[in-house]
Write a protein that holds these residues in place. Structure first.
Motif, PDB file in Angstrom:
ATOM      1  N   ASP A  39     -18.168  20.659  39.834  1.00 37.84           N
ATOM      2  CA  ASP A  39     -17.133  20.433  39.304  1.00 37.84           C
ATOM      3  C   ASP A  39     -15.852  21.404  39.809  1.00 37.84           C
ATOM      4  OD1 ASP A  39     -18.629  19.823  36.233  1.00 37.84           O
ATOM      5  OD2 ASP A  39     -17.393  18.935  36.983  1.00 37.84           O
TER       6      ASP A  39
ATOM      7  N   LYS B 214     -11.788  15.156  42.887  1.00 39.13           N
ATOM      8  CA  LYS B 214     -13.598  15.594  42.539  1.00 39.13           C
ATOM      9  C   LYS B 214     -13.766  16.551  43.639  1.00 39.13           C
ATOM     10  CE  LYS B 214     -17.236  16.812  39.401  1.00 39.13           C
ATOM     11  NZ  LYS B 214     -18.993  15.537  38.903  1.00 39.13           N
TER      12      LYS B 214
ATOM     13  N   ILE C 105     -12.160  22.615  36.877  1.00 39.56           N
ATOM     14  CA  ILE C 105     -11.938  21.174  37.535  1.00 39.56           C
ATOM     15  C   ILE C 105     -10.180  20.122  38.135  1.00 39.56           C
ATOM     16  CG2 ILE C 105     -12.936  21.441  35.429  1.00 39.56           C
ATOM     17  CD1 ILE C 105     -10.038  21.300  34.026  1.00 39.56           C
TER      18      ILE C 105
END
Lengths: 112, 114
Positions: A30, A71, A51
């Motif tokens: 993350d 991501k 994030i």
């Protein structure tokens, strides 16, 4: 084979030019980070992202910009406002609030 | 303001002997410490870590010791091998900022002599 890929390995910047360093990870982490290393110094944090679509300034963010649209990807742009860009740039990632950060092989940026 | 300091820029040790790398910190808010190893032109690789609730952590040839009262940690490598020649960074995490802000020392270049 999971890991963090930084490209290019070497990059040259002309005066007044913006350059972008790529960082891609397939670890499903993350959090991602950008550090700068200068000779005889430790790693200094430029930007980090916990994030997608969110990022925070680190200790030396001036003259740099980042984005986190996916991501897997966290590109760093060294802008013309960064007057001393010559350094070794390292990208890292970690599992959410994980303690251990894993690093890519780095990009060495030099000014022509 | 260097919160994590590695006061020895370099260390030379004979193969087979013990290597001791030292790290001092000034911030009492650090609660987790890590050691990374870095070869030239490569990224650092995680080596070993220790939580502030412990005073020792061991992994094979590598042991990290933490002395909270002295704000000091050390990495012991026994026995030292030629492949251990690298730059070693200690890093610390301030607990109130989560895992996102590791603070790194300047690094110590370890050379193992045959």
């Amino acid at each position: 084979d999971g890991g963090i890929t930084q490209s290019p390995k070497y990059l040259f910047r002309k005066e007044g030019q913006n350059v972008t360093l790529s960082c891609e990870q397939n670890l499903n982490h993350d959090a991602m980070y950008w550090y700068r290393q200068d000779p005889g110094q430790g790693l200094r944090l430029i930007y980090y992202s916990q994030i997608v679509n969110d990022f925070q300034k680190g200790d030396i963010a001036e003259g740099y910009s980042v984005s986190r649209e996916k991501k897997e990807s966290f590109p760093l742009t060294v802008t013309s406002a960064q007057k001393n860009p010559t350094a070794f740039y390292l990208c890292a990632s970690s599992v959410g609030q994980g303690n251990i950060q894993y690093f890519g092989a780095g990009t060495r940026l030099s000014v022509l | 303001d260097q919160q994590v300091k590695q006061n020895s820029p370099s260390l030379s040790v004979q193969e087979g002997r013990i290597s001791i790398l030292n790290c001092d910190y000034t911030n009492s808010m650090f609660d987790y410490f890590l050691w990374y190893k870095k070869y030239p032109a490569e990224g650092p690789t995680f080596l070993i870590s220790i939580s502030s609730i412990k005073d020792k952590n061991e992994d094979g040839r590598f042991t990290v010791f933490l002395n909270k009262s002295a704000k000091h940690l050390s990495l012991h490598i026994v026995p030292s091998q030629p492949g251990d020649s690298a730059v070693y960074f200690c890093a610390a995490r301030p607990y109130f900022q989560g895992a996102q802000k590791l603070v790194f020392g300047q690094g110590t270049r370890l050379t193992i002599n045959p």
